[in-house]
Enzyme design. Structure first.
Site, PDB file in Angstrom:
ATOM      1  N   LYS A 151       0.849  -1.178   0.000  1.00  0.00           N
ATOM      2  CA  LYS A 151       0.000   0.000   0.000  1.00  0.00           C
ATOM      3  C   LYS A 151       0.890   1.234   0.000  1.00  0.00           C
ATOM      4  CE  LYS A 151      -3.068   2.889   2.663  1.00  0.00           C
ATOM      5  NZ  LYS A 151      -3.537   3.225   4.019  1.00  0.00           N
ATOM      6  N   GLY A 192     -10.879   8.171   7.047  1.00  0.00           N
ATOM      7  CA  GLY A 192     -12.012   9.045   7.336  1.00  0.00           C
ATOM      8  C   GLY A 192     -13.256   8.351   7.849  1.00  0.00           C
ATOM      9  N   ASN A 226      -8.580   1.703  10.146  1.00  0.00           N
ATOM     10  CA  ASN A 226      -7.825   1.342  11.339  1.00  0.00           C
ATOM     11  C   ASN A 226      -8.372   2.076  12.564  1.00  0.00           C
ATOM     12  OD1 ASN A 226      -4.275   1.426  12.307  1.00  0.00           O
ATOM     13  ND2 ASN A 226      -6.018   0.477  13.263  1.00  0.00           N
ATOM     14  N   THR A 227      -8.266   3.414  12.553  1.00  0.00           N
ATOM     15  CA  THR A 227      -8.648   4.197  13.727  1.00  0.00           C
ATOM     16  C   THR A 227     -10.110   3.979  14.121  1.00  0.00           C
ATOM     17  OG1 THR A 227      -7.053   5.885  13.074  1.00  0.00           O
ATOM     18  CG2 THR A 227      -8.689   6.525  14.699  1.00  0.00           C
TER      19      THR A 227
END
Length: 263
Positions: free
Chosen positions: A105, A193, A214-215
């Site tokens: 990535k 986002g 992820n977050t």
């Protein structure tokens, strides 16, 4: 699950049943990383090469103990890179650490405050990496022209942001994402986002082939539960896209019309 004629997600010639890709950062420990990843149902897991131990530091916990290579496809990423040279060097390091692994990535950031991609350097790095034999999944902005250019360079998947990295704002420019999807001949995955399950479902309803996050999972109050919610949201959004939503109308349309009634 409801039967559809849907095809699996195909990236670089490999079929995947899950359309949710997840990261490995920001968890409290390796056990939480493992459990959340399992709950997400993801098959592709992205790893920040510059921040993760994949065996190069024998005295530290090895991420591969939580994310075994016989179960997951590892997606090394260039998180934290701010130049073409740095990103290319990081990908080559990943290939060396992972015995020739070529799926990566690519992300080249523009500045530390916004974490927006540096599009010019992203294009440069993509060209170098593709020529060097890498299979590049590329993080970029939501510009349809740039997305198409990255596809033409030879990237195996294009990953436009929904909103700034870690912001949780959800999809800010749905029309741009839809345009990218409609003009693409490679998988389009929303990256960055997403804040909650409805954001993931919205991305899939636009026709995206998948979502990377992820977050949104690791930063939730209950990451393992959120991972499970995201799995379901991806599946529901995909089915809704395939089913085809009703058109939006200004006025009501009775679900039980009076035409043809007997009295």
């Amino acid at each position: 699950m409801t039967q559809t004629n849907d095809q699996p997600l195909i990236i670089a010639g490999v079929e995947y049943q899950s359309r949710l890709l997840v990261g490995t950062g920001k968890y409290k420990d390796m056990d939480e990383t493992r459990l959340a990843t399992e709950a997400s149902g993801a098959e592709i897991v992205t790893v920040a090469i510059r921040r993760s131990n994949l065996g190069q530091n024998p005295d530290e916990p090895n991420l591969l103990d939580a994310i075994p290579l016989d179960r997951y496809t590892l997606l090394p990423n260039t998180a934290g890179c701010y130049s073409t040279d740095d990103a290319v060097r990081t990908c080559r390091l990943a290939r060396e650490l992972l015995d020739g692994h070529s799926l990566v990535k690519l992300e080249v950031l523009g500045d530390e405050k916004t974490l927006f991609p540096d599009v010019i350097q992203t294009l440069e790095a993509a060209e170098i990496l593709v020529k060097d034999g890498f299979q590049v999944m590329v993080y970029t902005n939501d510009d349809p022209l740039i997305a198409k250019r990255l596809e033409e360079i030879g990237c195996v998947a294009v990953m436009p942001l929904a909103a700034p990295i870690g912001s949780g704002l959800g999809i800010q420019n749905p029309n741009n994402i839809r345009t990218i999807v409609e003009n693409a001949n490679v998988p389009i995955l929303v990256d960055a986002g997403v804040g909650t399950a409805s954001d993931a479902a919205a991305a899939m309803e636009l026709g995206c082939d998948g979502v990377l996050m992820n977050t949104a999972i690791a930063g939730a109050k209950e990451p393992i539960l959120m991972a499970s919610a995201m799995k379901k949201a991806i599946e529901a959004g995909r089915e809704a896209y395939l089913a085809g939503r009703i058109p939006r109308k200004r006025f009501a349309s009775a679900s039980s019309p009076i035409d043809g009634t007997f009295f």
